[in-house]
Design an enzyme around this catalytic site. Sequence first.
Site, PDB file in Angstrom:
ATOM      1  N   ASP A 167       0.863  -1.195   0.000  1.00  0.00           N
ATOM      2  CA  ASP A 167       0.000   0.000   0.000  1.00  0.00           C
ATOM      3  C   ASP A 167       0.891   1.234   0.000  1.00  0.00           C
ATOM      4  O   ASP A 167       2.074   1.163   0.346  1.00  0.00           O
ATOM      5  CB  ASP A 167      -0.921   0.019   1.233  1.00  0.00           C
ATOM      6  CG  ASP A 167      -1.887   1.211   1.216  1.00  0.00           C
ATOM      7  OD1 ASP A 167      -2.259   1.667   0.114  1.00  0.00           O
ATOM      8  OD2 ASP A 167      -2.255   1.703   2.304  1.00  0.00           O
ATOM      9  N   SER A 168       0.287   2.375  -0.334  1.00  0.00           N
ATOM     10  CA  SER A 168       1.025   3.628  -0.271  1.00  0.00           C
ATOM     11  C   SER A 168       1.316   4.021   1.180  1.00  0.00           C
ATOM     12  O   SER A 168       2.157   4.873   1.429  1.00  0.00           O
ATOM     13  CB  SER A 168       0.200   4.736  -0.936  1.00  0.00           C
ATOM     14  OG  SER A 168      -1.052   4.827  -0.285  1.00  0.00           O
ATOM     15  N   CYS A 194      -4.053  -1.241  -2.347  1.00  0.00           N
ATOM     16  CA  CYS A 194      -4.153   0.209  -2.535  1.00  0.00           C
ATOM     17  C   CYS A 194      -4.965   0.425  -3.803  1.00  0.00           C
ATOM     18  O   CYS A 194      -4.537   0.048  -4.900  1.00  0.00           O
ATOM     19  CB  CYS A 194      -2.750   0.800  -2.691  1.00  0.00           C
ATOM     20  SG  CYS A 194      -2.747   2.556  -3.058  1.00  0.00           S
ATOM     21  N   GLU A 226      -3.513   8.771   8.545  1.00  0.00           N
ATOM     22  CA  GLU A 226      -2.078   8.450   8.603  1.00  0.00           C
ATOM     23  C   GLU A 226      -1.378   9.224   9.733  1.00  0.00           C
ATOM     24  O   GLU A 226      -0.470   8.708  10.359  1.00  0.00           O
ATOM     25  CB  GLU A 226      -1.490   8.807   7.236  1.00  0.00           C
ATOM     26  CG  GLU A 226      -0.215   8.154   6.867  1.00  0.00           C
ATOM     27  CD  GLU A 226      -0.311   6.681   6.426  1.00  0.00           C
ATOM     28  OE1 GLU A 226       0.748   6.087   6.353  1.00  0.00           O
ATOM     29  OE2 GLU A 226      -1.398   6.132   6.161  1.00  0.00           O
ATOM     30  N   CYS A 230     -10.928   2.860  -0.637  1.00  0.00           N
ATOM     31  CA  CYS A 230      -9.547   3.182  -0.247  1.00  0.00           C
ATOM     32  C   CYS A 230      -9.298   2.344   0.992  1.00  0.00           C
ATOM     33  O   CYS A 230     -10.146   2.322   1.900  1.00  0.00           O
ATOM     34  CB  CYS A 230      -9.413   4.669   0.070  1.00  0.00           C
ATOM     35  SG  CYS A 230      -7.840   5.100   0.852  1.00  0.00           S
ATOM     36  N   HIS A 288      -7.445   2.672   3.466  1.00  0.00           N
ATOM     37  CA  HIS A 288      -7.376   3.408   4.736  1.00  0.00           C
ATOM     38  C   HIS A 288      -8.755   3.537   5.391  1.00  0.00           C
ATOM     39  O   HIS A 288      -8.874   3.627   6.605  1.00  0.00           O
ATOM     40  CB  HIS A 288      -6.826   4.816   4.508  1.00  0.00           C
ATOM     41  CG  HIS A 288      -5.336   4.876   4.349  1.00  0.00           C
ATOM     42  ND1 HIS A 288      -4.699   4.443   3.215  1.00  0.00           N
ATOM     43  CD2 HIS A 288      -4.372   5.319   5.185  1.00  0.00           C
ATOM     44  CE1 HIS A 288      -3.390   4.628   3.357  1.00  0.00           C
ATOM     45  NE2 HIS A 288      -3.175   5.156   4.545  1.00  0.00           N
TER      46      HIS A 288
HETATM   47  N1  DGL Z   1      -4.775   3.303   0.629  1.00  0.00           N
HETATM   48  C1  DGL Z   1      -4.749   3.893  -0.661  1.00  0.00           C
HETATM   49  C2  DGL Z   1      -5.949   3.433  -1.490  1.00  0.00           C
HETATM   50  O1  DGL Z   1      -6.528   2.396  -1.238  1.00  0.00           O
HETATM   51  C3  DGL Z   1      -4.673   5.379  -0.835  1.00  0.00           C
HETATM   52  C4  DGL Z   1      -3.847   6.247  -0.050  1.00  0.00           C
HETATM   53  C5  DGL Z   1      -3.180   7.354  -0.812  1.00  0.00           C
HETATM   54  O2  DGL Z   1      -3.814   8.340  -1.222  1.00  0.00           O
HETATM   55  O3  DGL Z   1      -1.991   7.197  -0.944  1.00  0.00           O
HETATM   56  O4  DGL Z   1      -6.308   4.101  -2.426  1.00  0.00           O
END
Ligand code: DGL
Length: 264
Positions: free
Chosen positions: A10-11, A74, A154, A188, A190
């Site tokens: 993931d990012s 992600c 985050e 997302c 997150h």
């Molecule tokens: N967790 C990432 C997703 O599912 C996004 C987070 C980011 O913007 O880097 O899109």
Amino acid sequence: MRKKYIGVFDSGLGGLTTVSEIIRQLPGENIVFLGDTANIPYGSSKSREEIIALTMDNMEKLSAYDLKALIIACNTADCNASESVRRKYPNIPVFAVIAPAAKKAAETSENHRIGILATDSTVASGKYEEEICSCSRDSEIFSVPCPKLVPMIETGVFIDDPGQMKKVLLEYLEPLKEKDIDTLILGCTHYDIMRDMVSEILPGVNIVSSSRCVIEDLKQYLKQQKKLSRTQKAKRIYLVTSDPKRFTRMASLLINDIEIKKAN
Ligand code: DGL
């Protein structure tokens, strides 16, 4: 003997919501997680080319492990870079989050009115619409880009000031209240951490989380290929690309006794 890992990328820390679900459903699997915390957010300020370059760079790090499968946990990396990853690593089975979440939403929505919360980049890609419409052509889809959520999660605002978090979430969900949706995709990884808050704001709406739907595909593949691990003591490696100390508090909400290290 070499250990075969499920790689999870993931990012940032959002992908840990997928890891915690793998641990719950497949406790015998070795896992190596990589969060590109040095470059997060991917979804609100980076071009497609930048997202592809960063994702490929991180794949280089993850592929140093002996991977039996890889999950791109992600949505933003999925819609921009999953094809590049599959092309470069044809021998690693790559699972990504958007298609299974879209399919689940299309199959379970009764009134075919589906909301999506996601990053700017994921919404702009139109990938969810494409996947949902390939399963259920008559669906009406309402996508909301939510650039403020990932940074707040985050940096720990979610833990320190849940009231503030809820206020911002409400801003994004308010327009969906009048759309009569019966299903909402958390597009997302997150956002899975805010699942309960979302349900409080939209009671009665079925929540489909992109963090979780992908596990069904992974499980099916491992079963079919007879690659399920029977290890009693699974090995777990958690890596980030910036100072790991900053993330322990947030990550501990999702994984017990987590020890995070800096990726090389
Ligand atoms: N967790 C990432 C997703 O599912 C996004 C987070 C980011 O913007 O880097 O899109």
